[in-house]
Design an enzyme around this catalytic site. Structure first.
Site, PDB file in Angstrom:
ATOM      1  CG  ASP A 158       2.314   8.424   4.418  1.00 58.84           C
ATOM      2  OD1 ASP A 158       2.228   8.008   5.586  1.00 58.84           O
ATOM      3  OD2 ASP A 158       1.484   8.129   3.534  1.00 58.84           O
ATOM      4  CG  ASP A 188      -3.844   6.457   7.205  1.00 59.21           C
ATOM      5  OD1 ASP A 188      -3.587   5.277   7.493  1.00 59.21           O
ATOM      6  OD2 ASP A 188      -3.314   7.079   6.260  1.00 59.21           O
ATOM      7  CG  ASP A 213       0.459   4.887   8.642  1.00 60.04           C
ATOM      8  OD1 ASP A 213      -0.203   5.178   7.629  1.00 60.04           O
ATOM      9  OD2 ASP A 213       1.230   5.690   9.192  1.00 60.04           O
ATOM     10  CB  SER A 246      -4.951  11.960   5.372  1.00 62.01           C
ATOM     11  OG  SER A 246      -3.751  11.805   4.645  1.00 62.01           O
ATOM     12  N   GLY A 247      -2.902   9.869   7.104  1.00 57.43           N
ATOM     13  CA  GLY A 247      -1.507   9.723   7.517  1.00 57.43           C
ATOM     14  C   GLY A 247      -0.582  10.577   6.668  1.00 57.43           C
ATOM     15  CG  LEU A 248       0.266  12.036   1.959  1.00 53.10           C
ATOM     16  CD1 LEU A 248       1.774  11.856   1.907  1.00 53.10           C
ATOM     17  CD2 LEU A 248      -0.345  11.815   0.573  1.00 53.10           C
ATOM     18  CG  HIS A 255      -4.952   2.491  -1.686  1.00 57.70           C
ATOM     19  ND1 HIS A 255      -5.678   3.401  -2.405  1.00 57.70           N
ATOM     20  CD2 HIS A 255      -3.887   3.190  -1.200  1.00 57.70           C
ATOM     21  CE1 HIS A 255      -5.089   4.586  -2.347  1.00 57.70           C
ATOM     22  NE2 HIS A 255      -4.001   4.486  -1.623  1.00 57.70           N
ATOM     23  CD  GLU A 259      -0.948   1.389   5.359  1.00 56.42           C
ATOM     24  OE1 GLU A 259      -1.798   2.263   5.092  1.00 56.42           O
ATOM     25  OE2 GLU A 259       0.278   1.506   5.101  1.00 56.42           O
ATOM     26  CG  ASN A 292       1.813   7.762   0.064  1.00 57.35           C
ATOM     27  OD1 ASN A 292       1.649   7.728  -1.152  1.00 57.35           O
ATOM     28  ND2 ASN A 292       0.872   8.144   0.896  1.00 57.35           N
ATOM     29  CB  SER A 293      -0.197   3.441  -1.517  1.00 53.77           C
ATOM     30  OG  SER A 293      -0.673   3.103  -0.251  1.00 53.77           O
ATOM     31  NE  ARG A 296      -4.199   1.693   2.651  1.00 51.44           N
ATOM     32  CZ  ARG A 296      -3.783   2.970   2.621  1.00 51.44           C
ATOM     33  NH1 ARG A 296      -4.348   3.858   3.419  1.00 51.44           N
ATOM     34  NH2 ARG A 296      -2.816   3.342   1.824  1.00 51.44           N
ATOM     35  CE  LYS A 315       2.445   4.327   4.746  1.00 43.86           C
ATOM     36  NZ  LYS A 315       1.018   4.448   5.010  1.00 43.86           N
TER      37      LYS A 315
HETATM   38  C1  SPV Z   1      -3.498   8.641   3.449  1.00 41.75           C
HETATM   39  O1  SPV Z   1      -4.266   9.584   3.234  1.00 41.75           O
HETATM   40  O2  SPV Z   1      -2.525   8.712   4.193  1.00 41.75           O
HETATM   41  C2  SPV Z   1      -3.710   7.353   2.793  1.00 41.75           C
HETATM   42  C3  SPV Z   1      -4.258   7.331   1.454  1.00 41.75           C
HETATM   43  O3  SPV Z   1      -3.345   6.348   3.345  1.00 41.75           O
HETATM   44  S1  SPV Z   1      -2.934   7.261   0.344  1.00 41.75           S
HETATM   45  O4  SPV Z   1      -2.043   8.383   0.598  1.00 41.75           O
HETATM   46  O5  SPV Z   1      -3.542   7.317  -0.946  1.00 41.75           O
HETATM   47  O6  SPV Z   1      -2.243   6.003   0.549  1.00 41.75           O
HETATM   48 MG    MG Z   2      -1.957   6.694   4.777  1.00 43.70          MG
END
Ligand code: SPV
Ligand code: MG
Length: 311
Positions: free
Chosen positions: A73, A100, A102, A61-63, A203, A129, A137-138, A172, A135
């Site tokens: 993130d 991930d 990104d 996971s990027g986050l 997402h 994505e 975080n979403s 994504r 980027k």
């Molecule tokens: C991550 O785990 O970094 C993701 C999922 O991209 S989210 O944090 O929900 O965007």
């Molecule tokens: Mg991510």
């Protein structure tokens, strides 16, 4: 005693060509009969814990990786820092890892470089994505500008041309995160499928799965669908099975569990001026040694060290 290597941190058996990490991940994501689950890992230890719990594949996971490195993130961590963490996760777990990536850290050129490096370090797949660099975080703020469809499709094509089927390529779309509707998400997913993606990650930041289910119904499984139900966590998995979702990512839960557990332990130690109270609530040292396969080291010492130098 003869040491029997099992999946080990140190003794990494070669995989046969038929069971490459990317092939295993591809089979999982493309399986029409079973839904698959990817557990978040942000370092080798969290990967090993997920493996021990029974997960068969991981989500780098990027986050979570950014958080564990002390970054936001927001593309603050570099692609080479990401690649280094992924290598440790792969080495310690030997599980297929979907990374991930990104947006690919730039344009098509940065994305294909990242993909090549991830393949070299043993990753099984990459998710890219359609966000613009840098980027965010979403779930942070409301400004999530999307990349141009053709430009992002070029990023996907460049990755595909570089790593072919050696990495599973998950495209994504952040269309729903950016405030667009299902039509825009389908338009983008269609373009990304044409560009060579192996699966589509859709997402959503809603706290119900409605828009994900609507997307799946309109998409009709033209490629497998991957979801990240962080916000709509109350939806039962049976709803995803019914909708024909291929893969569910539990994206950040070990990282968040670690924050809660470490915060609790630190708070108690400072308040109690003692470590006696928390001892029953933390992993024993034997658990640490077991997880990191100290038994393998002892067996290797017996084999390779003169007796007077063994532990
Ligand atoms: C991550 O785990 O970094 C993701 C999922 O991209 S989210 O944090 O929900 O965007
Ligand atoms: Mg991510």
């Amino acid at each position: 005693m003869q040491y029997q290597p099992r999946s080990s941190v140190i003794n990494r058996p070669e995989r046969s060509a038929g069971s490459s990490p990317s092939q295993i991940l591809r089979d999982e994501i493309c399986s029409k009969s079973a839904i698959s689950f990817l557990m978040e890992a942000h370092d080798a230890l969290s990967g090993a814990i997920a493996k021990r719990a029974g997960f068969k594949s991981l989500w780098a996971s990027g986050l979570s990786i950014a958080s564990s490195l002390g970054y936001r993130d927001a593309n603050e961590a570099s692609w080479s820092q990401l690649v280094d963490v992924v290598e440790r996760i792969v080495d310690s777990t030997e599980l297929p890892v979907l990374v991930d990536g990104d947006g690919g850290f730039g344009n098509f050129n940065n994305a294909r470089l990242l993909a090549r490096k991830l393949h070299q370090r043993g990753a099984a797949g990459i998710a890219l994505e359609d966000s613009r660099f840098p980027k965010i975080n979403s779930f942070v703020g409301d400004r999530h500008p999307l990349a141009n469809i053709d430009e992002f499709s070029g990023r996907l094509r460049a990755v595909k041309d570089t790593v072919a089927d050696n990495l599973v390529l998950v495209a994504r779309t952040e269309a729903l995160i950016a405030g667009h509707g299902i039509d825009e998400a389908i338009l983008r997913a269609s373009a990304y499928a044409a560009a060579g993606a192996d699966a589509i990650l859709i997402h959503s930041r809603k706290n119900t799965a409605d828009e994900i289910i609507a997307f799946a119904a309109a998409w009709r499984n033209r490629l497998p669908v991957v979801i990240v139900p962080t916000r709509y966590y109350r939806t039962p998995v049976s709803a995803y099975r019914d909708a024909g979702i291929s893969t569910v990512i539990w994206a950040n839960h070990s990282m968040r569990a670690a924050i809660a557990a470490m915060g609790n332990v630190c708070g108690r130690i400072i308040a109690e001026e003692s470590i006696a109270g928390i001892e029953p609530d933390i992993a024993t040292l034997d658990e640490v040694f077991d997880l990191l396969r100290y038994d393998e080291l002892a067996c290797a010492e017996a084999r390779y060290l003169p007796p007077d130098q063994q532990q």
